[in-house]
Design an enzyme around this catalytic site. Structure first.
Site, PDB file in Angstrom:
ATOM      1  N   ASP A  30       0.855  -1.184   0.000  1.00 15.58           N
ATOM      2  CA  ASP A  30       0.000   0.000   0.000  1.00 15.58           C
ATOM      3  C   ASP A  30       0.900   1.247   0.000  1.00 15.58           C
ATOM      4  O   ASP A  30       1.872   1.329   0.748  1.00 15.58           O
ATOM      5  CB  ASP A  30      -0.914   0.006   1.232  1.00 15.58           C
ATOM      6  CG  ASP A  30      -2.045   1.005   1.110  1.00 15.58           C
ATOM      7  OD1 ASP A  30      -3.206   0.576   1.055  1.00 15.58           O
ATOM      8  OD2 ASP A  30      -1.774   2.231   1.058  1.00 15.58           O
ATOM      9  N   ILE A  31       0.551   2.196  -0.877  1.00 13.60           N
ATOM     10  CA  ILE A  31       1.392   3.387  -1.043  1.00 13.60           C
ATOM     11  C   ILE A  31       1.302   4.333   0.163  1.00 13.60           C
ATOM     12  O   ILE A  31       2.186   5.161   0.378  1.00 13.60           O
ATOM     13  CB  ILE A  31       0.992   4.108  -2.358  1.00 13.60           C
ATOM     14  CG1 ILE A  31       2.134   4.944  -2.912  1.00 13.60           C
ATOM     15  CG2 ILE A  31      -0.256   4.945  -2.177  1.00 13.60           C
ATOM     16  CD1 ILE A  31       1.876   5.452  -4.328  1.00 13.60           C
ATOM     17  N   ASN A  86     -13.087  -3.088   2.191  1.00 14.43           N
ATOM     18  CA  ASN A  86     -14.158  -2.098   2.150  1.00 14.43           C
ATOM     19  C   ASN A  86     -14.968  -2.219   0.865  1.00 14.43           C
ATOM     20  O   ASN A  86     -14.393  -2.322  -0.223  1.00 14.43           O
ATOM     21  CB  ASN A  86     -13.553  -0.692   2.244  1.00 14.43           C
ATOM     22  CG  ASN A  86     -12.760  -0.495   3.529  1.00 14.43           C
ATOM     23  OD1 ASN A  86     -13.138  -1.003   4.585  1.00 14.43           O
ATOM     24  ND2 ASN A  86     -11.656   0.233   3.447  1.00 14.43           N
ATOM     25  N   HIS A  99     -10.018  -5.127  -3.207  1.00 16.98           N
ATOM     26  CA  HIS A  99      -8.708  -5.324  -2.581  1.00 16.98           C
ATOM     27  C   HIS A  99      -8.874  -5.708  -1.127  1.00 16.98           C
ATOM     28  O   HIS A  99      -9.755  -5.208  -0.432  1.00 16.98           O
ATOM     29  CB  HIS A  99      -7.816  -4.080  -2.715  1.00 16.98           C
ATOM     30  CG  HIS A  99      -8.490  -2.807  -2.298  1.00 16.98           C
ATOM     31  ND1 HIS A  99      -9.403  -2.149  -3.087  1.00 16.98           N
ATOM     32  CD2 HIS A  99      -8.394  -2.078  -1.165  1.00 16.98           C
ATOM     33  CE1 HIS A  99      -9.834  -1.071  -2.457  1.00 16.98           C
ATOM     34  NE2 HIS A  99      -9.245  -1.012  -1.273  1.00 16.98           N
ATOM     35  N   HIS A 101      -6.996  -5.686   2.404  1.00 13.94           N
ATOM     36  CA  HIS A 101      -5.882  -5.068   3.143  1.00 13.94           C
ATOM     37  C   HIS A 101      -5.324  -6.070   4.156  1.00 13.94           C
ATOM     38  O   HIS A 101      -6.090  -6.736   4.871  1.00 13.94           O
ATOM     39  CB  HIS A 101      -6.368  -3.873   3.969  1.00 13.94           C
ATOM     40  CG  HIS A 101      -6.850  -2.694   3.205  1.00 13.94           C
ATOM     41  ND1 HIS A 101      -6.062  -1.597   2.964  1.00 13.94           N
ATOM     42  CD2 HIS A 101      -8.056  -2.403   2.648  1.00 13.94           C
ATOM     43  CE1 HIS A 101      -6.757  -0.674   2.302  1.00 13.94           C
ATOM     44  NE2 HIS A 101      -7.979  -1.147   2.098  1.00 13.94           N
TER      45      HIS A 101
HETATM   46  P1  AMP Z   1      -9.786   1.558   0.284  1.00 15.97           P
HETATM   47  O1  AMP Z   1     -10.052   2.789   1.108  1.00 15.97           O
HETATM   48  O2  AMP Z   1     -10.155   0.275   1.010  1.00 15.97           O
HETATM   49  O3  AMP Z   1     -10.405   1.653  -1.101  1.00 15.97           O
HETATM   50  O4  AMP Z   1      -8.226   1.471   0.130  1.00 15.97           O
HETATM   51  C1  AMP Z   1      -7.526   1.956  -0.978  1.00 15.97           C
HETATM   52  C2  AMP Z   1      -6.060   1.803  -0.635  1.00 15.97           C
HETATM   53  O5  AMP Z   1      -5.324   1.871  -1.824  1.00 15.97           O
HETATM   54  C3  AMP Z   1      -5.538   2.873   0.321  1.00 15.97           C
HETATM   55  O6  AMP Z   1      -4.988   2.260   1.479  1.00 15.97           O
HETATM   56  C4  AMP Z   1      -4.472   3.585  -0.523  1.00 15.97           C
HETATM   57  O7  AMP Z   1      -3.369   3.978   0.240  1.00 15.97           O
HETATM   58  C5  AMP Z   1      -4.119   2.519  -1.538  1.00 15.97           C
HETATM   59  N1  AMP Z   1      -3.599   3.015  -2.805  1.00 15.97           N
HETATM   60  C6  AMP Z   1      -4.142   3.971  -3.593  1.00 15.97           C
HETATM   61  N2  AMP Z   1      -3.393   4.146  -4.708  1.00 15.97           N
HETATM   62  C7  AMP Z   1      -2.353   3.276  -4.611  1.00 15.97           C
HETATM   63  C8  AMP Z   1      -1.235   2.975  -5.435  1.00 15.97           C
HETATM   64  N3  AMP Z   1      -1.023   3.611  -6.595  1.00 15.97           N
HETATM   65  N4  AMP Z   1      -0.371   2.023  -5.017  1.00 15.97           N
HETATM   66  C9  AMP Z   1      -0.563   1.379  -3.852  1.00 15.97           C
HETATM   67  N5  AMP Z   1      -1.611   1.614  -3.031  1.00 15.97           N
HETATM   68  C10 AMP Z   1      -2.499   2.558  -3.391  1.00 15.97           C
END
Ligand code: AMP
Ligand code: ZN
Length: 141
Positions: A30-31, A86, A99, A101
């Site tokens: 996760d970024i 989520n 996704h 987590h």
């Molecule tokens: P959600 O709120 O469950 O949709 O989580 C989305 C997740 O994706 C968040 O934890 C972000 O930090 C992560 N995210 C968004 N863009 C990227 C990316 N380019 N690379 C890695 N993680 C990302």
């Protein structure tokens, strides 16, 4: 051309820090990590959320979950691990490609604070029985 950032990550058109890949799933860092070792596991096929996964896709994706969980456990020795997923914006979904987590937990002050507050109006035995009957009826359809 897909607009989905996670599809772009799978295609390699935007960068990611990969930790695992097979024919059907992709896992990467996760970024914006909530804790050390925050990982995301996604299906390679674009599926918006859990409602859209096939049983086979879900089965395969979750078969990979213990592998990733054990790698995190063995390497970082966290005190715990949250798996979080989520569905829909009100549930906190920001990226609309399914996704899962993996959030290793180190202590209560590690930055992740999920809270479960009991909704009193939902918690009587009668109410729980009533809600369960509704869900069972749907599952039997
Ligand atoms: P959600 O709120 O469950 O949709 O989580 C989305 C997740 O994706 C968040 O934890 C972000 O930090 C992560 N995210 C968004 N863009 C990227 C990316 N380019 N690379 C890695 N993680 C990302
Ligand atoms: Zn996608």
């Amino acid at each position: 051309m897909t607009e989905c950032i996670f599809c772009k990550i799978i295609e390699g058109t935007i960068p990611s820090v990969k930790i695992y890949e097979d024919e059907n799933v992709f896992a990467f860092m996760d970024i914006m990590p909530v804790t050390k070792g925050h990982v995301l596991l996604i299906p390679k096929t674009h599926r918006e959320n859990v409602y859209d996964l096939t049983e086979e896709e879900a089965a395969h994706l979750f078969s990979v979950a213990p592998k990733i969980a054990n790698a995190l456990k063995d390497e970082f020795k966290p005190a715990g691990l949250n798996l979080l997923q989520n569905n829909g914006a009100p549930a906190g979904q920001a990226v609309f490609h399914f996704h899962l987590h993996f959030i290793p937990r180190y202590d209560e002050t590690d930055g992740f604070r999920p809270t479960f507050e009991t909704k009193e109006s939902e918690s009587s035995t009668e109410r729980i029985q009533e809600i369960a009957a509704q869900i069972r009826a749907k599952l039997e359809n």
